[in-house]
Design a protein around this motif. Structure first.
Motif, PDB file in Angstrom:
ATOM      1  N   PHE A  42       0.964  -1.217   0.136  1.00 31.95           N
ATOM      2  CA  PHE A  42      -0.225  -0.104  -0.036  1.00 31.95           C
ATOM      3  C   PHE A  42       0.791   1.192  -0.094  1.00 31.95           C
ATOM      4  O   PHE A  42       1.870   1.339   0.739  1.00 31.95           O
ATOM      5  CB  PHE A  42      -0.916   0.178   1.252  1.00 31.95           C
ATOM      6  CG  PHE A  42      -1.924  -1.109   1.219  1.00 31.95           C
ATOM      7  CD1 PHE A  42      -3.131  -1.017   0.652  1.00 31.95           C
ATOM      8  CD2 PHE A  42      -1.502  -2.424   1.754  1.00 31.95           C
ATOM      9  CE1 PHE A  42      -3.825  -2.280   0.723  1.00 31.95           C
ATOM     10  CE2 PHE A  42      -2.390  -3.428   1.983  1.00 31.95           C
ATOM     11  CZ  PHE A  42      -3.518  -3.341   1.510  1.00 31.95           C
ATOM     12  N   CYS A  57       1.446  -1.052  -6.657  1.00 41.74           N
ATOM     13  CA  CYS A  57       0.661  -1.691  -5.376  1.00 41.74           C
ATOM     14  C   CYS A  57      -0.642  -0.785  -5.313  1.00 41.74           C
ATOM     15  O   CYS A  57      -1.040  -0.040  -6.151  1.00 41.74           O
ATOM     16  CB  CYS A  57       1.383  -1.328  -4.205  1.00 41.74           C
ATOM     17  SG  CYS A  57       2.008   0.266  -3.752  1.00 41.74           S
ATOM     18  N   ARG A  58      -1.361  -0.943  -4.239  1.00 43.01           N
ATOM     19  CA  ARG A  58      -2.654  -0.391  -3.903  1.00 43.01           C
ATOM     20  C   ARG A  58      -2.194   1.078  -3.636  1.00 43.01           C
ATOM     21  O   ARG A  58      -1.394   1.248  -2.728  1.00 43.01           O
ATOM     22  CB  ARG A  58      -3.531  -1.028  -3.087  1.00 43.01           C
ATOM     23  CG  ARG A  58      -4.068  -2.361  -3.672  1.00 43.01           C
ATOM     24  CD  ARG A  58      -5.257  -2.596  -2.454  1.00 43.01           C
ATOM     25  NE  ARG A  58      -5.869  -3.816  -3.174  1.00 43.01           N
ATOM     26  CZ  ARG A  58      -6.913  -3.860  -4.057  1.00 43.01           C
ATOM     27  NH1 ARG A  58      -7.340  -2.688  -4.538  1.00 43.01           N
ATOM     28  NH2 ARG A  58      -7.477  -5.031  -4.375  1.00 43.01           N
ATOM     29  N   LYS A  59      -2.772   2.245  -4.209  1.00 38.95           N
ATOM     30  CA  LYS A  59      -2.449   3.666  -3.880  1.00 38.95           C
ATOM     31  C   LYS A  59      -3.857   4.288  -3.229  1.00 38.95           C
ATOM     32  O   LYS A  59      -4.808   4.162  -3.533  1.00 38.95           O
ATOM     33  CB  LYS A  59      -2.339   4.052  -5.108  1.00 38.95           C
ATOM     34  CG  LYS A  59      -0.961   3.631  -6.027  1.00 38.95           C
ATOM     35  CD  LYS A  59      -0.737   4.097  -7.436  1.00 38.95           C
ATOM     36  CE  LYS A  59       0.317   3.616  -8.009  1.00 38.95           C
ATOM     37  NZ  LYS A  59       0.722   4.158  -9.261  1.00 38.95           N
ATOM     38  N   CYS A  74      -5.715   6.515  -8.192  1.00 36.59           N
ATOM     39  CA  CYS A  74      -5.752   5.996  -6.698  1.00 36.59           C
ATOM     40  C   CYS A  74      -6.812   4.967  -6.684  1.00 36.59           C
ATOM     41  O   CYS A  74      -7.892   4.986  -7.425  1.00 36.59           O
ATOM     42  CB  CYS A  74      -5.838   7.078  -5.874  1.00 36.59           C
ATOM     43  SG  CYS A  74      -7.186   7.987  -5.771  1.00 36.59           S
ATOM     44  N   ASP A  75      -6.512   4.006  -5.881  1.00 39.98           N
ATOM     45  CA  ASP A  75      -7.480   2.935  -5.438  1.00 39.98           C
ATOM     46  C   ASP A  75      -8.561   3.600  -4.334  1.00 39.98           C
ATOM     47  O   ASP A  75      -9.975   3.392  -4.146  1.00 39.98           O
ATOM     48  CB  ASP A  75      -7.065   1.823  -4.739  1.00 39.98           C
ATOM     49  CG  ASP A  75      -5.957   1.208  -5.778  1.00 39.98           C
ATOM     50  OD1 ASP A  75      -6.793   0.274  -6.885  1.00 39.98           O
ATOM     51  OD2 ASP A  75      -4.945   1.161  -5.782  1.00 39.98           O
ATOM     52  N   ARG A  87     -14.891   5.032  -2.523  1.00 43.96           N
ATOM     53  CA  ARG A  87     -13.657   4.984  -2.365  1.00 43.96           C
ATOM     54  C   ARG A  87     -13.189   6.062  -1.477  1.00 43.96           C
ATOM     55  O   ARG A  87     -11.826   5.962  -1.380  1.00 43.96           O
ATOM     56  CB  ARG A  87     -13.104   4.995  -3.899  1.00 43.96           C
ATOM     57  CG  ARG A  87     -13.381   3.581  -4.860  1.00 43.96           C
ATOM     58  CD  ARG A  87     -13.156   3.717  -6.051  1.00 43.96           C
ATOM     59  NE  ARG A  87     -13.952   4.781  -6.617  1.00 43.96           N
ATOM     60  CZ  ARG A  87     -13.580   5.109  -8.121  1.00 43.96           C
ATOM     61  NH1 ARG A  87     -12.867   4.648  -8.941  1.00 43.96           N
ATOM     62  NH2 ARG A  87     -14.692   6.239  -8.482  1.00 43.96           N
ATOM     63  N   SER A 290      -5.431  -3.736  -8.504  1.00 46.26           N
ATOM     64  CA  SER A 290      -5.455  -2.235  -7.888  1.00 46.26           C
ATOM     65  C   SER A 290      -5.723  -1.645  -9.325  1.00 46.26           C
ATOM     66  O   SER A 290      -5.793  -2.133 -10.291  1.00 46.26           O
ATOM     67  CB  SER A 290      -3.909  -1.981  -7.402  1.00 46.26           C
ATOM     68  OG  SER A 290      -3.058  -2.086  -8.511  1.00 46.26           O
ATOM     69  N   THR A 292      -3.696   0.083 -10.859  1.00 45.76           N
ATOM     70  CA  THR A 292      -2.236   0.013 -11.630  1.00 45.76           C
ATOM     71  C   THR A 292      -2.501  -1.278 -12.421  1.00 45.76           C
ATOM     72  O   THR A 292      -2.009  -1.573 -13.486  1.00 45.76           O
ATOM     73  CB  THR A 292      -1.209   0.187 -10.649  1.00 45.76           C
ATOM     74  OG1 THR A 292      -1.038   1.370  -9.950  1.00 45.76           O
ATOM     75  CG2 THR A 292       0.026   0.054 -11.571  1.00 45.76           C
TER      76      THR A 292
END
Length: 315
Positions: A42, A57-59, A74-75, A87, A290, A292
């Motif tokens: 994260f 990764c998850r952002k 972004c997630d 979100r 994610s 990305t």
């Protein structure tokens, strides 16, 4: 029970952010085992750069500026805005700045009387502005100039400074500077629902009467009977007339200090650390690709070889 391990990193924040000692790291440490590394699961990032684009990764986006999140990048997002998006989670800057503690805003038994507060005041009005944009917040200059025609306004920021230089001592120095004045000009950079920064809370801490311009929903966060809301007036001239009236009428001025600054003298949900931890726990447990990874998949299936250039005909 062992704490859940989370691998995180930070980027695109302000200068000198300590990755092991900041609001988010300290918050997470209350419930998780936090591991800061360069290959995180994260990423917590802000709006001061584009380094976040290099992470897969998850952002999680955070900003205290009037900048909306871009969910293509972004997630999840944490901002001061009221956004109807699953979100997004609301997190005002003042809650981050004061580490989710409303202690200095709550009215205890030792809170001074309105008479004592008035007796502390030796100056008319304070004004602390670092920069100025004629396009975004021209009214901050106009209110300063209009009030200065009535009495001296103490300007302790870099913009329009008239006290021998910017006020020193960080936030504590700023509050002490404001405490001497009866009024404080607390105009935000922008007028957006939810965009409420430290300006109003700091004025309450300084026990000065804030003249506020900003979020149209500010009355949901702070007691509207404790400050002057510029949006209640048709123009700045009418607002200035009101300030002058209160400056000349001590009884009406002191009425603003007869009630607590927080509704019901209780911490609002925006100071609730458990609320934030529960939300982050949901995020850390979220499955699925994610943004990305989703973008990478779209790129993988889109091939220029599948497209044929067609000769253009003019009809």
């Amino acid at each position: 029970m062992a704490k859940q391990k989370i691998r995180i990193d930070f980027c695109d924040f302000w200068k000198f952010l300590d990755k092991h000692d900041n609001f988010f790291y300290n918050l997470f440490s209350e419930r998780f085992e936090v591991i800061v590394c360069d290959r995180p699961d994260f990423l917590i990032y802000s709006n001061n750069g584009d380094v976040h684009r290099h992470f897969n990764c998850r952002k999680i986006y955070y900003t205290h500026e009037p900048i909306q999140p871009d969910f293509a990048d972004c997630d999840f997002a944490f901002t001061s805005f009221y956004l109807d998006d699953p979100r997004h989670t609301r997190l005002p800057w003042y809650a981050v700045l004061y580490n989710s503690s409303p202690a200095e805003l709550l009215r205890g038994a030792d809170f001074p009387s309105p008479q004592q507060i008035l007796a502390e005041k030796t100056k008319f009005c304070s004004y602390v502005v670092s920069g100025h944009s004629r396009r975004r917040n021209r009214n901050r200059l106009e209110i300063f100039e209009k009030l200065s025609k009535y009495k001296r306004v103490e300007s302790g920021g870099r913009f329009k400074n008239n006290v021998g230089g910017p006020v020193a001592g960080g936030f504590a120095g700023k509050i002490n500077f404001m405490r001497e004045c009866k009024f404080h000009i607390a105009f935000e950079n922008a007028r957006l629902p939810g965009y409420t920064t430290e300006k109003l809370p700091q004025a309450f801490m300084a026990r000065t009467l804030p003249v506020y311009w900003g979020s149209p929903r500010v009355g949901e966060e702070f007691n509207p009977r404790c400050f002057i809301d510029a949006s209640d007036f048709p123009n700045l001239d009418a607002l200035v007339e009101k300030i002058i009236e209160l400056d000349r009428d001590d009884d009406r001025y002191m009425q603003f200090f007869s009630e607590p600054s927080l509704p019901g003298n209780k911490a609002t949900e925006w100071f609730d650390r458990e609320r934030l931890l529960d939300r982050f726990e949901q995020i850390f447990d979220t499955a699925g690709p994610s943004v990305t990874e989703q973008r990478r998949r779209r790129t993988r299936f889109f091939s220029f070889k599948r497209w044929i250039l067609v000769k253009r005909h003019d009809f």
